[in-house]
Motif scaffolding. Structure first.
Motif, mmCIF file in Angstrom:
data_model
loop_
_atom_site.group_PDB
_atom_site.id
_atom_site.type_symbol
_atom_site.label_atom_id
_atom_site.label_comp_id
_atom_site.label_asym_id
_atom_site.label_seq_id
_atom_site.Cartn_x
_atom_site.Cartn_y
_atom_site.Cartn_z
ATOM 1 N N LYS A 371 -2.895 -27.570 -61.909
ATOM 2 C CA LYS A 371 -2.174 -26.326 -61.655
ATOM 3 C C LYS A 371 -1.199 -26.002 -62.781
ATOM 4 N N GLN A 372 -0.568 -27.031 -63.328
ATOM 5 C CA GLN A 372 0.357 -26.815 -64.436
ATOM 6 C C GLN A 372 -0.381 -26.258 -65.650
ATOM 7 N N GLY A 373 -1.560 -26.800 -65.920
ATOM 8 C CA GLY A 373 -2.354 -26.293 -67.033
ATOM 9 C C GLY A 373 -2.782 -24.848 -66.820
ATOM 10 N N ARG A 374 -3.133 -24.509 -65.591
ATOM 11 C CA ARG A 374 -3.549 -23.141 -65.283
ATOM 12 C C ARG A 374 -2.386 -22.143 -65.407
ATOM 13 N N SER A 375 -1.171 -22.613 -65.244
ATOM 14 C CA SER A 375 -0.015 -21.715 -65.219
ATOM 15 C C SER A 375 0.262 -21.041 -66.552
ATOM 16 N N ILE A 376 -0.330 -21.534 -67.641
ATOM 17 C CA ILE A 376 -0.041 -20.949 -68.953
ATOM 18 C C ILE A 376 -1.118 -19.945 -69.386
ATOM 19 N N LEU A 377 -2.014 -19.552 -68.471
ATOM 20 C CA LEU A 377 -3.059 -18.595 -68.811
ATOM 21 C C LEU A 377 -2.476 -17.274 -69.308
ATOM 22 N N GLY A 378 -1.414 -16.814 -68.678
ATOM 23 C CA GLY A 378 -0.793 -15.561 -69.093
ATOM 24 C C GLY A 378 -0.227 -15.640 -70.496
ATOM 25 N N LYS A 379 0.466 -16.723 -70.807
ATOM 26 C CA LYS A 379 1.009 -16.920 -72.157
ATOM 27 C C LYS A 379 -0.109 -16.993 -73.190
ATOM 28 N N MET A 380 -1.218 -17.645 -72.800
ATOM 29 C CA MET A 380 -2.372 -17.731 -73.695
ATOM 30 C C MET A 380 -2.895 -16.353 -74.046
ATOM 31 N N ARG A 381 -3.050 -15.517 -73.035
ATOM 32 C CA ARG A 381 -3.606 -14.178 -73.255
ATOM 33 C C ARG A 381 -2.741 -13.398 -74.229
ATOM 34 N N ILE A 382 -1.414 -13.425 -74.030
ATOM 35 C CA ILE A 382 -0.506 -12.683 -74.915
ATOM 36 C C ILE A 382 -0.589 -13.227 -76.334
ATOM 37 N N TRP A 383 -0.579 -14.562 -76.480
ATOM 38 C CA TRP A 383 -0.612 -15.172 -77.808
ATOM 39 C C TRP A 383 -1.897 -14.820 -78.536
ATOM 40 N N GLU A 384 -3.034 -14.943 -77.857
ATOM 41 C CA GLU A 384 -4.317 -14.718 -78.518
ATOM 42 C C GLU A 384 -4.534 -13.247 -78.852
ATOM 43 N N GLU A 385 -4.102 -12.345 -77.973
ATOM 44 C CA GLU A 385 -4.236 -10.923 -78.282
ATOM 45 C C GLU A 385 -3.386 -10.549 -79.487
ATOM 46 N N ASN A 386 -2.162 -11.076 -79.544
ATOM 47 C CA ASN A 386 -1.309 -10.819 -80.699
ATOM 48 C C ASN A 386 -1.903 -11.420 -81.967
ATOM 49 N N HIS A 387 -2.472 -12.610 -81.840
ATOM 50 C CA HIS A 387 -3.070 -13.291 -82.983
ATOM 51 C C HIS A 387 -4.266 -12.509 -83.531
ATOM 52 N N ILE A 388 -5.124 -12.020 -82.645
ATOM 53 C CA ILE A 388 -6.283 -11.240 -83.075
ATOM 54 C C ILE A 388 -5.841 -9.945 -83.740
ATOM 55 N N GLN A 389 -4.814 -9.287 -83.164
ATOM 56 C CA GLN A 389 -4.305 -8.055 -83.755
ATOM 57 C C GLN A 389 -3.715 -8.308 -85.136
ATOM 58 N N GLN A 390 -3.023 -9.420 -85.297
ATOM 59 C CA GLN A 390 -2.432 -9.772 -86.586
ATOM 60 C C GLN A 390 -3.520 -10.002 -87.635
ATOM 61 N N ARG A 391 -4.574 -10.662 -87.230
ATOM 62 C CA ARG A 391 -5.677 -10.904 -88.170
ATOM 63 C C ARG A 391 -6.318 -9.600 -88.610
ATOM 64 N N LYS A 392 -6.489 -8.672 -87.673
ATOM 65 C CA LYS A 392 -7.054 -7.370 -88.014
ATOM 66 C C LYS A 392 -6.146 -6.616 -88.985
ATOM 67 N N THR A 393 -4.835 -6.707 -88.740
ATOM 68 C CA THR A 393 -3.887 -6.035 -89.608
ATOM 69 C C THR A 393 -3.936 -6.608 -91.023
ATOM 70 N N ASN A 394 -3.985 -7.949 -91.091
ATOM 71 C CA ASN A 394 -4.056 -8.605 -92.410
ATOM 72 C C ASN A 394 -5.340 -8.240 -93.135
ATOM 73 N N LYS A 395 -6.441 -8.142 -92.360
ATOM 74 C CA LYS A 395 -7.734 -7.812 -92.962
ATOM 75 C C LYS A 395 -7.711 -6.385 -93.488
ATOM 76 N N ASP A 396 -7.125 -5.459 -92.719
ATOM 77 C CA ASP A 396 -7.057 -4.062 -93.154
ATOM 78 C C ASP A 396 -6.168 -3.915 -94.381
ATOM 79 N N ALA A 397 -5.099 -4.743 -94.453
ATOM 80 C CA ALA A 397 -4.165 -4.663 -95.587
ATOM 81 C C ALA A 397 -4.845 -5.083 -96.897
ATOM 82 N N LYS A 398 -5.835 -5.972 -96.783
ATOM 83 C CA LYS A 398 -6.551 -6.425 -97.979
ATOM 84 C C LYS A 398 -7.530 -5.362 -98.473
#
Length: 398
Positions: A371-398
């Motif tokens: 249950k403790q491991g499952r509790s961080i699903l929300g934090k995971m979603r926010i982190w990964e969405e931000n990470h993917i967006q950052q990668r797209k931004t870096n790719k567009d900047a190049k």
């Protein structure tokens, strides 16, 4: 010898054990992720070794599949297009049940074969067909044959026709529990019992004997869980029992007792020391540290309807057997970095003859850690969405 993966640095190299190859940038990203197992969700635990350890290996997190599913979907949203059903599974069910009944009738009413022929056909044909029947029952329990849940129930019953014991509905009940609570003590019905890990250990003879009684262990584990948790048979389990008894009576009437014996032998061979039954060992017995589920990518996936794609199935339970290879192809950046098997014969060979493997070669976790491991699903979603967006931004900047 551990399971094999492809060495991603040298495509011409002999397959080697899983090696996690990451750049410094990737390593920094993983360290910042809410779940330290990202992106493959491999644990830090060491596998349990017979005669060195007495219990299963223990993890401090939830099972990896739900999180890897979300991670893959954020990277490959096109995977959702693979969701669905495959009605061809029903046609396979009808065909193989007809084949088994025809053989049972032939041996029971038409031809009395020598014992070696009777046993040989029961092993090579009946055992193989039984394995395929198990795959179809598995597809039905996940509602991957038709979109109608009740129809999947009935298809499970139909597929159970040539199995002389009621399996389909009990399997459905306990298999869904296995997916929901993989490795959780007292909740995962797939885990070996206490006496299995205590008595079998790493001895080749006892492990061989254990595989030979494996068909009975499915029944015993279910009965023990029912007793421990005060469970009673469900309505569908009772329907399945009545259906199986009716089919057995009809088979005896039309095929004779020898025909029914052929079906019993087919069931036994198909779930014991048979290449197709090696997937019971392949799936969750820990051949490597940190990885609790393994896939098989060998030629026998063709007759056995891709049952070897077990990591893929656990990650995406809504994808039918026919599209699992496409899932692997789409998400190779994940699945090809996990350890996997290439031979079911070698799975049995390694499990029996390597003293470092045994029934205790499984992973467990407490309900609280799960249950403790499952509790961080929300934090995971926010982190990964931000990470993917950052990668797209870096790719567009190049």
């Amino acid at each position: 010898m551990p399971p094999f993966v492809e060495n991603v640095e040298d495509k011409d190299a002999v397959p080697v054990s899983r090696q996690k190859q990451v750049t410094q940038q990737q390593q920094r990203e993983e360290e910042n992720h809410p779940d330290y197992r990202y992106p493959l969700y491999l644990g830090r635990w060491k596998r349990s070794i017979p005669y060195v350890h007495d219990d299963f290996a223990r993890d401090d997190m939830d099972e990896p599949h739900l999180k890897r599913k979300h991670t893959i979907l954020r990277e490959h949203p096109e995977v959702e297009k693979l969701y669905g059903t495959d009605i061809r599974t029903l046609y396979v069910s009808i065909a193989i049940n007809a084949l088994q009944i025809a053989i049972a009738y032939y041996f029971g009413r038409v031809y009395t074969p020598p014992l070696y022929v009777f046993i040989g056909v029961a092993y090579f044909v009946g055992g193989t067909v039984t394995g395929v029947i198990g795959v179809i029952i598995h597809e039905a329990c996940h509602c991957l044959i038709t979109k109608n849940k009740i129809m999947n129930r009935y298809i499970g019953l139909l597929t159970n026709t040539c199995l002389p014991v009621p399996i389909a509905q009990s399997f459905r009940r306990y298999h869904i529990q296995h997916h929901s609570w993989q490795g959780v003590e007292g909740l995962d019905p797939d885990l070996p019992l206490e006496w299995e890990k205590r008595l079998i250990r790493g001895n080749a003879i006892t492990k061989l004997a254990w595989i030979l009684i494996y068909p009975f262990m499915y029944v015993i584990r279910g009965a023990v869980m029912q007793s421990d948790r005060n469970l009673t048979p469900s309505k569908w389990e009772l329907i399945n029992a009545a259906y199986s008894v009716t089919m057995d009576v009809l088979i005896v009437m039309f095929c004779g007792w020898k025909g029914l014996l052929y079906l019993f032998l087919s069931l036994y061979f198909g779930y014991s020391l048979h290449p197709g039954a090696a997937h019971f060992i392949q799936e969750h017995y820990t051949f490597d540290d940190g990885q609790e589920t393994y896939s098989y990518y060998g030629i026998l996936n063709y007759p056995f309807m891709n049952i070897g794609y077990h990591n893929e199935h656990h990650d995406f339970q809504k994808i039918p057997w026919s599209k699992l290879p496409q899932l692997r192809s789409t998400a190779r950046d994940y699945y090809d970095k996990l350890a996997y098997h290439t031979s079911w014969v070698m799975v049995h060979w390694m499990f029996i003859f390597q003293s470092t493997l045994g029934p205790q070669s499984r992973l467990i976790r407490t309900y609280e850690d799960f249950k403790q491991g499952r509790s961080i699903l929300g934090k995971m979603r926010i982190w990964e969405e931000n990470h993917i967006q950052q990668r797209k931004t870096n790719k567009d900047a190049k």
